[in-house]
Design a protein around this motif. Structure first.
Motif, PDB file in Angstrom:
ATOM      1  N   LEU A 113      -8.990  14.888   8.339  1.00  0.00           N
ATOM      2  CA  LEU A 113      -8.988  14.880   9.953  1.00  0.00           C
ATOM      3  C   LEU A 113     -10.660  15.039  10.376  1.00  0.00           C
ATOM      4  O   LEU A 113     -10.662  14.058  11.126  1.00  0.00           O
ATOM      5  CB  LEU A 113      -7.983  15.867  10.460  1.00  0.00           C
ATOM      6  N   PRO A 114     -11.273  16.146  10.267  1.00  0.00           N
ATOM      7  CA  PRO A 114     -12.633  15.993  10.622  1.00  0.00           C
ATOM      8  C   PRO A 114     -13.437  14.914  10.090  1.00  0.00           C
ATOM      9  O   PRO A 114     -14.320  14.486  10.760  1.00  0.00           O
ATOM     10  CB  PRO A 114     -13.225  17.586  10.224  1.00  0.00           C
ATOM     11  N   ALA A 115     -13.398  14.530   8.862  1.00  0.00           N
ATOM     12  CA  ALA A 115     -14.026  13.573   8.384  1.00  0.00           C
ATOM     13  C   ALA A 115     -13.865  12.246   9.104  1.00  0.00           C
ATOM     14  O   ALA A 115     -14.987  11.445   9.497  1.00  0.00           O
ATOM     15  CB  ALA A 115     -13.822  13.487   6.742  1.00  0.00           C
ATOM     16  N   ALA A 116     -12.562  11.841   9.303  1.00  0.00           N
ATOM     17  CA  ALA A 116     -12.225  10.778  10.014  1.00  0.00           C
ATOM     18  C   ALA A 116     -12.691  10.566  11.288  1.00  0.00           C
ATOM     19  O   ALA A 116     -13.137   9.636  11.878  1.00  0.00           O
ATOM     20  CB  ALA A 116     -10.836  10.425  10.008  1.00  0.00           C
ATOM     21  N   ALA A 117     -12.472  11.657  12.087  1.00  0.00           N
ATOM     22  CA  ALA A 117     -12.936  11.999  13.481  1.00  0.00           C
ATOM     23  C   ALA A 117     -14.710  11.833  13.639  1.00  0.00           C
ATOM     24  O   ALA A 117     -15.064  10.978  14.508  1.00  0.00           O
ATOM     25  CB  ALA A 117     -12.772  13.201  14.054  1.00  0.00           C
ATOM     26  N   LEU A 118     -15.354  12.389  12.694  1.00  0.00           N
ATOM     27  CA  LEU A 118     -16.633  12.200  12.468  1.00  0.00           C
ATOM     28  C   LEU A 118     -17.284  10.716  12.269  1.00  0.00           C
ATOM     29  O   LEU A 118     -18.026   9.974  13.163  1.00  0.00           O
ATOM     30  CB  LEU A 118     -17.409  13.062  11.369  1.00  0.00           C
ATOM     31  N   ALA A 119     -16.510  10.221  11.379  1.00  0.00           N
ATOM     32  CA  ALA A 119     -16.859   8.904  10.956  1.00  0.00           C
ATOM     33  C   ALA A 119     -16.394   7.709  12.234  1.00  0.00           C
ATOM     34  O   ALA A 119     -17.165   6.789  12.400  1.00  0.00           O
ATOM     35  CB  ALA A 119     -16.097   8.205   9.603  1.00  0.00           C
ATOM     36  N   ALA A 120     -15.299   7.858  12.841  1.00  0.00           N
ATOM     37  CA  ALA A 120     -14.798   7.092  13.891  1.00  0.00           C
ATOM     38  C   ALA A 120     -16.088   7.365  15.072  1.00  0.00           C
ATOM     39  O   ALA A 120     -16.289   6.373  15.651  1.00  0.00           O
ATOM     40  CB  ALA A 120     -13.740   7.460  14.273  1.00  0.00           C
ATOM     41  N   THR A 171      -2.431  11.232   8.292  1.00  0.00           N
ATOM     42  CA  THR A 171      -1.071  11.236   8.199  1.00  0.00           C
ATOM     43  C   THR A 171      -0.950  10.266   7.004  1.00  0.00           C
ATOM     44  O   THR A 171      -0.145  10.616   6.002  1.00  0.00           O
ATOM     45  CB  THR A 171      -0.399  10.479   9.401  1.00  0.00           C
ATOM     46  N   VAL A 172      -1.613   9.172   7.035  1.00  0.00           N
ATOM     47  CA  VAL A 172      -1.686   8.279   5.873  1.00  0.00           C
ATOM     48  C   VAL A 172      -2.026   9.044   4.538  1.00  0.00           C
ATOM     49  O   VAL A 172      -1.513   8.709   3.513  1.00  0.00           O
ATOM     50  CB  VAL A 172      -2.626   7.011   6.045  1.00  0.00           C
ATOM     51  N   ALA A 173      -3.188   9.823   4.556  1.00  0.00           N
ATOM     52  CA  ALA A 173      -3.483  10.536   3.229  1.00  0.00           C
ATOM     53  C   ALA A 173      -2.555  11.524   2.862  1.00  0.00           C
ATOM     54  O   ALA A 173      -2.515  11.733   1.657  1.00  0.00           O
ATOM     55  CB  ALA A 173      -4.762  11.247   3.777  1.00  0.00           C
ATOM     56  N   ARG A 174      -1.859  12.057   3.823  1.00  0.00           N
ATOM     57  CA  ARG A 174      -0.492  12.789   3.277  1.00  0.00           C
ATOM     58  C   ARG A 174       0.366  12.127   2.571  1.00  0.00           C
ATOM     59  O   ARG A 174       1.161  12.401   1.548  1.00  0.00           O
ATOM     60  CB  ARG A 174       0.021  13.751   4.328  1.00  0.00           C
ATOM     61  N   GLY A 175       0.817  10.983   3.036  1.00  0.00           N
ATOM     62  CA  GLY A 175       2.134  10.169   2.747  1.00  0.00           C
ATOM     63  C   GLY A 175       1.583   9.272   1.841  1.00  0.00           C
ATOM     64  O   GLY A 175       2.539   8.847   1.095  1.00  0.00           O
ATOM     65  N   LEU A 176       0.717   8.326   1.699  1.00  0.00           N
ATOM     66  CA  LEU A 176       0.323   7.365   0.961  1.00  0.00           C
ATOM     67  C   LEU A 176      -1.149   7.299   0.673  1.00  0.00           C
ATOM     68  O   LEU A 176      -1.841   6.547   1.344  1.00  0.00           O
ATOM     69  CB  LEU A 176       0.755   6.178   1.838  1.00  0.00           C
ATOM     70  N   PRO A 177      -1.485   8.280  -0.064  1.00  0.00           N
ATOM     71  CA  PRO A 177      -3.257   8.563  -0.207  1.00  0.00           C
ATOM     72  C   PRO A 177      -3.721   7.269  -0.361  1.00  0.00           C
ATOM     73  O   PRO A 177      -5.059   7.172  -0.252  1.00  0.00           O
ATOM     74  CB  PRO A 177      -3.203   9.742  -1.437  1.00  0.00           C
ATOM     75  N   ALA A 178      -3.159   6.408  -1.372  1.00  0.00           N
ATOM     76  CA  ALA A 178      -3.888   5.242  -1.934  1.00  0.00           C
ATOM     77  C   ALA A 178      -4.285   4.122  -0.816  1.00  0.00           C
ATOM     78  O   ALA A 178      -5.315   3.313  -0.888  1.00  0.00           O
ATOM     79  CB  ALA A 178      -2.910   4.484  -3.008  1.00  0.00           C
ATOM     80  N   LEU A 180      -5.725   5.059   2.048  1.00  0.00           N
ATOM     81  CA  LEU A 180      -6.861   5.396   2.498  1.00  0.00           C
ATOM     82  C   LEU A 180      -7.934   5.183   1.486  1.00  0.00           C
ATOM     83  O   LEU A 180      -8.459   5.853   0.642  1.00  0.00           O
ATOM     84  CB  LEU A 180      -6.850   7.035   2.656  1.00  0.00           C
ATOM     85  N   VAL A 181      -8.439   3.819   1.497  1.00  0.00           N
ATOM     86  CA  VAL A 181      -9.180   3.320   0.312  1.00  0.00           C
ATOM     87  C   VAL A 181     -10.479   3.680   0.461  1.00  0.00           C
ATOM     88  O   VAL A 181     -11.096   4.010  -0.395  1.00  0.00           O
ATOM     89  CB  VAL A 181      -9.418   1.738   0.571  1.00  0.00           C
ATOM     90  N   SER A 182     -10.971   4.202   1.625  1.00  0.00           N
ATOM     91  CA  SER A 182     -12.326   4.825   1.550  1.00  0.00           C
ATOM     92  C   SER A 182     -12.497   6.131   1.047  1.00  0.00           C
ATOM     93  O   SER A 182     -13.594   6.520   0.511  1.00  0.00           O
ATOM     94  CB  SER A 182     -12.714   5.086   3.278  1.00  0.00           C
ATOM     95  N   ARG A 183     -11.525   6.846   0.642  1.00  0.00           N
ATOM     96  CA  ARG A 183     -11.518   8.071  -0.068  1.00  0.00           C
ATOM     97  C   ARG A 183     -10.857   7.791  -1.808  1.00  0.00           C
ATOM     98  O   ARG A 183     -10.957   8.569  -2.365  1.00  0.00           O
ATOM     99  CB  ARG A 183     -10.644   9.157   0.520  1.00  0.00           C
ATOM    100  N   SER A 184     -10.774   6.658  -1.911  1.00  0.00           N
ATOM    101  CA  SER A 184     -10.474   6.109  -3.506  1.00  0.00           C
ATOM    102  C   SER A 184     -11.501   6.301  -4.233  1.00  0.00           C
ATOM    103  O   SER A 184     -12.569   5.804  -4.371  1.00  0.00           O
ATOM    104  CB  SER A 184      -9.562   5.157  -3.287  1.00  0.00           C
TER     105      SER A 184
END
Length: 184
Positions: A113-120, A171-178, A180-184
């Motif tokens: 959540l904070p990483a995505a907010a910072l990045a966006a 939400t995506v990271a919790r339900g379908l982590p794959a 979230l390609v940026s974190r793979s």
């Protein structure tokens, strides 16, 4: 490139186009630069796909627009949009997606959540405005300071898009982590 990568790039390019179907609000004193939902797609592309794929998704979208597809907010498309007051924002979009993806990939110590907010916020607002404001200034023949001040009207909406991007990523990271390609 793998088939999955191509599908992801095409999906986010299509998402940016679909967000252009939402109503726009033109700002007359800034040469008609509209408030649109499409910058949400730029943020999502970078945060979700990472730097290269996110930027490629935006470049694919812009290529289709340049070919004449009326996918920009208000049904605009064709090479002429690259000579209008939005040109700086359009140039900044792939770079903003790249930076958002880079920050998301490098901020692995932070929760999603904070990483995505910072990045966006940095990529989708800071970098995009870095190109957009001079573009408005140049094309609309406004002093840079006036273009920057006028662009402040976009900030509240863009902060809402940052929040949406962060919540979607989490939400995506919790339900379908794959996904979230940026974190793979």
């Amino acid at each position: 490139m793998k088939d999955r990568t191509l599908v992801q790039i095409a999906f986010y390019a299509a998402l940016i186009g679909a967000l252009g179907l939402l109503p726009q609000f033109a700002i007359p004193f800034l040469g008609g630069v509209p408030i649109t939902a499409q910058s949400l797609g730029i943020m999502l592309a970078g945060v979700m796909l990472g730097p290269v794929r996110g930027a490629l998704a935006v470049l694919l979208f812009l290529f289709v627009v340049a070919l004449g597809a009326p996918l920009l907010a208000g049904g605009r498309g064709g090479l002429g949009v690259f000579a209008g007051p939005t040109v700086g924002f359009l140039i900044g979009w792939p770079i903003g997606a790249f930076v958002a993806g880079l920050i998301m990939a490098r901020a692995r110590r932070l929760a999603v959540l904070p990483a995505a907010a910072l990045a966006a916020a940095v990529g989708g607002i800071g970098v995009v405005y870095l190109f957009g404001i001079p573009g408005i200034s140049l094309v609309a023949d406004l002093p840079l300071a006036k273009a920057a001040l006028g662009s402040a009207i976009y900030i509240p909406g863009d902060l809402i898009k940052v929040a949406i991007t962060a919540v979607v990523a989490q939400t995506v990271a919790r339900g379908l982590p794959a996904a979230l390609v940026s974190r793979s």
